[in-house]
Design an enzyme around this catalytic site. Structure first.
Site, PDB file in Angstrom:
ATOM      1  N   CYS A   1       2.099  -0.362  11.355  1.00  0.00           N
ATOM      2  CA  CYS A   1       1.234   0.130  10.285  1.00  0.00           C
ATOM      3  C   CYS A   1       1.759   1.427   9.679  1.00  0.00           C
ATOM      4  O   CYS A   1       1.559   1.702   8.491  1.00  0.00           O
ATOM      5  CB  CYS A   1      -0.189   0.325  10.797  1.00  0.00           C
ATOM      6  SG  CYS A   1      -0.324   1.444  12.202  1.00  0.00           S
TER       7      CYS A   1
ATOM      8  N   GLU B   1      -8.826   2.313  11.567  1.00  0.00           N
ATOM      9  CA  GLU B   1      -7.411   2.603  11.285  1.00  0.00           C
ATOM     10  C   GLU B   1      -6.845   1.368  10.614  1.00  0.00           C
ATOM     11  O   GLU B   1      -6.710   0.312  11.223  1.00  0.00           O
ATOM     12  CB  GLU B   1      -6.659   2.941  12.575  1.00  0.00           C
ATOM     13  CG  GLU B   1      -5.306   3.583  12.307  1.00  0.00           C
ATOM     14  CD  GLU B   1      -4.143   2.616  12.453  1.00  0.00           C
ATOM     15  OE1 GLU B   1      -3.622   2.206  11.391  1.00  0.00           O
ATOM     16  OE2 GLU B   1      -3.780   2.268  13.572  1.00  0.00           O
TER      17      GLU B   1
ATOM     18  N   GLU C   1       0.533  -3.772   1.203  1.00  0.00           N
ATOM     19  CA  GLU C   1       1.170  -3.802   2.514  1.00  0.00           C
ATOM     20  C   GLU C   1       1.721  -5.197   2.809  1.00  0.00           C
ATOM     21  O   GLU C   1       0.989  -6.186   2.747  1.00  0.00           O
ATOM     22  CB  GLU C   1       0.166  -3.396   3.589  1.00  0.00           C
ATOM     23  CG  GLU C   1       0.778  -3.302   4.975  1.00  0.00           C
ATOM     24  CD  GLU C   1      -0.217  -2.820   6.019  1.00  0.00           C
ATOM     25  OE1 GLU C   1       0.135  -1.951   6.824  1.00  0.00           O
ATOM     26  OE2 GLU C   1      -1.366  -3.314   6.008  1.00  0.00           O
TER      27      GLU C   1
ATOM     28  N   LYS D   1     -12.387  -6.980  21.858  1.00  0.00           N
ATOM     29  CA  LYS D   1     -12.033  -8.240  21.235  1.00  0.00           C
ATOM     30  C   LYS D   1     -10.552  -8.137  20.850  1.00  0.00           C
ATOM     31  O   LYS D   1     -10.200  -7.526  19.834  1.00  0.00           O
ATOM     32  CB  LYS D   1     -12.912  -8.510  20.011  1.00  0.00           C
ATOM     33  CG  LYS D   1     -12.809  -9.938  19.471  1.00  0.00           C
ATOM     34  CD  LYS D   1     -11.604 -10.080  18.586  1.00  0.00           C
ATOM     35  CE  LYS D   1     -11.442 -11.487  18.057  1.00  0.00           C
ATOM     36  NZ  LYS D   1     -10.112 -11.678  17.424  1.00  0.00           N
TER      37      LYS D   1
END
Length: 486
Positions: A288, A255, A383, A180
């Site tokens: 990231c 992750e 973040e 996906k």
């Protein structure tokens, strides 16, 4: 909707890839380029129906693929890598159009890495073994058995590379896959489907369903026939996926986000440290692993800031298709709003923008460095995923480590120091899945990759990937009891 669109001269199919065939949907979603806001095309919008069909195709294809020899699986993965290498230019321009990352990086680094992902895991598969060992005269033999259909959910910041980082080991392990891709960047996944078909990958071994996670995610992750789920993305989404998978005890590899530190000690090579800090603006901060929290030892903080500001002034921001551009746009207006919200709230709370702190035309955000930030502030703890860095100072090694570890994340950390013993002491105390010393973003597929705390669950890479995508089996054989059939 049309079945195909043309992107920078490249034909891309807009339909799903299920059971070796293109499958349309009743609905579509609009894919927009972050470069200039232009509409790229209308993409098939999957529902629970297409998701269920993709999982069913993966289930049907699994027994034959699992029984395929290691050598044949490896051969097919190398054939996929060959196909990627033949189409690097097409993949590069399509992905740049779709996600706004630098065309030169896609050409020279990212797409070659896609091919490498397939080659590495194909080759690793052929060496995967554990030496037999003895227990009181009994022989122990370890096998890596294919686990079953795997659902892989991937992000938009490096769409094809991060997808194949999961697809390659899953297929090498003998699993079938349902991918996906992120709805903001679906195009290169569709091209990969064509490449795998041309390489001879059997129907149903790789399936791709496009659409919104809110509409198809649960159908993919809650199916009891799915035996592995690997996800890269946000913590809130990971929690929803974990809850969905829990009913079937489906193993997960996650992750997730990061808020990584860059620790700069006074004994560091200051020019190197500045280069490492400015490098964190790569891909418009949409990485990231980026070390967005710069921690500088007090005696050199003023000089570091001066050199950083001077170096950052040379960043060229603009059209990512231009060879001279250093960073391009942010992915989506929604992401741009999020980035600016973080910055404006920080400034309102007392932070100072040394550089940047504002939007530019279109979907571009000025590279930003904020100082005068509190450790418990939102801008330090959460973040941002944009070109926004914070700078704090410290006076002792212990304080530096304390600041570095004082978030809920633990994905990566970078240390700049000229003292080898200090590097050893500090890295031993840092909570992170990856630590770089006097370097950044050096990654080897042999190494374990993943995060600690809210940055993830599990590790992938090398044997760790096969440990995740396989069911490990130990067979213990007695030395006696065999009949003579001679």
């Amino acid at each position: 909707m049309t079945d195909k669109i043309t992107v920078a001269g490249v034909s891309v199919d807009t339909r799903h890839w299920i059971g070796g065939e293109r499958v349309a949907s009743a609905g579509t979603f609009t894919d927009v380029s972050p470069i200039d806001g232009s509409v790229i095309g209308e993409i098939a919008r999957g529902t629970a129906t297409e998701a269920a069909a993709a999982v069913a195709a993966a289930k049907a294809a699994f027994p034959a693929w699992a029984a395929t020899s290691r050598a044949e699986r490896a051969r097919l993965l190398h054939a996929v890598a060959d196909g990627v290498e033949k189409r690097i230019e097409e993949l590069a321009i399509v992905e740049t159009t779709d996600n706004g990352a630098l065309l030169r990086s896609h050409r020279r680094g990212v797409m070659p890495r896609v091919a490498h992902n397939f080659r590495f895991f194909a080759d690793w598969l052929l060496t995967l073994e554990h030496e037999d060992f003895d227990t009181r005269g009994h022989t122990n033999h370890v096998d890596w058995d294919p686990a079953g259909p795997s659902v892989l959910i991937t992000p938009w910041n490096a769409p094809l590379m991060l997808s194949t980082w999961k697809i390659a080991p899953a297929l090498a392990a003998g699993n079938t896959v349902v991918l996906k891709p992120a709805e903001w960047t679906p195009l290169t996944a569709s091209l990969l489907a064509d490449i795998t078909a041309e390489a001879g990958l059997p129907a149903g071994v790789l399936n791709i369903v496009q659409g919104y996670g809110s509409e198809i995610g649960d159908a993919l992750t809650s199916d009891p026939g799915v035996r592995r789920i690997s996800f890269t993305g946000s913590v809130p989404t990971a929690k929803r996926i974990s809850a969905s998978a829990a009913a079937n005890l489906t193993p997960l590899s996650l992750e997730l986000g990061g808020k990584s530190p860059l620790l700069v000690f006074a004994d560091a090579d200051l020019d190197l440290a500045v280069d490492l800090a400015v490098e964190q603006y790569d891909n418009a901060g949409q990485v990231c692993l980026a070390a967005t929290r710069i921690l500088v030892e007090e005696p050199i903080a003023e000089e570091f800031t001066r050199r950083f500001t001077q170096k950052a002034a040379g960043i060229v921001q603009g059209d990512p298709r231009d060879e001279a551009t250093d960073i391009g746009p942010n992915i989506h207006p929604r992401q741009l709003e999020k980035i600016d919200g973080f910055v404006q709230r920080a400034i309102a709370a007392g932070a100072r923008a040394v550089i940047g702190g504002h939007r530019k035309d279109g979907q571009y955000y000025a590279p930003t460095l904020l100082t005068d930030v509190a450790q418990d502030s939102e801008i330090v703890q959460e973040e941002v995923f944009g070109p926004v860095l914070t700078l704090q100072t410290f006076t002792t090694e212990d304080e530096a480590v304390g600041l570095a570890n004082d978030t809920r994340f633990g994905l990566a950390a970078t240390v700049a120091t000229g003292d080898k013993e200090r590097a050893g002491r500090v890295t031993a105390q840092l909570v992170a899945g990856t630590v770089w010393v006097n370097c950044f973003f050096v990654r080897d597929l042999q190494a374990p990759f993943g995060g600690s705390r809210h940055s993830g669950v599990g590790r992938e890479g090398g044997n760790w990937s096969f440990d995740f995508y396989c069911d490990l089996k130990n067979t213990v054989t007695a030395p006696k009891g065999w009949k003579d059939h001679g």
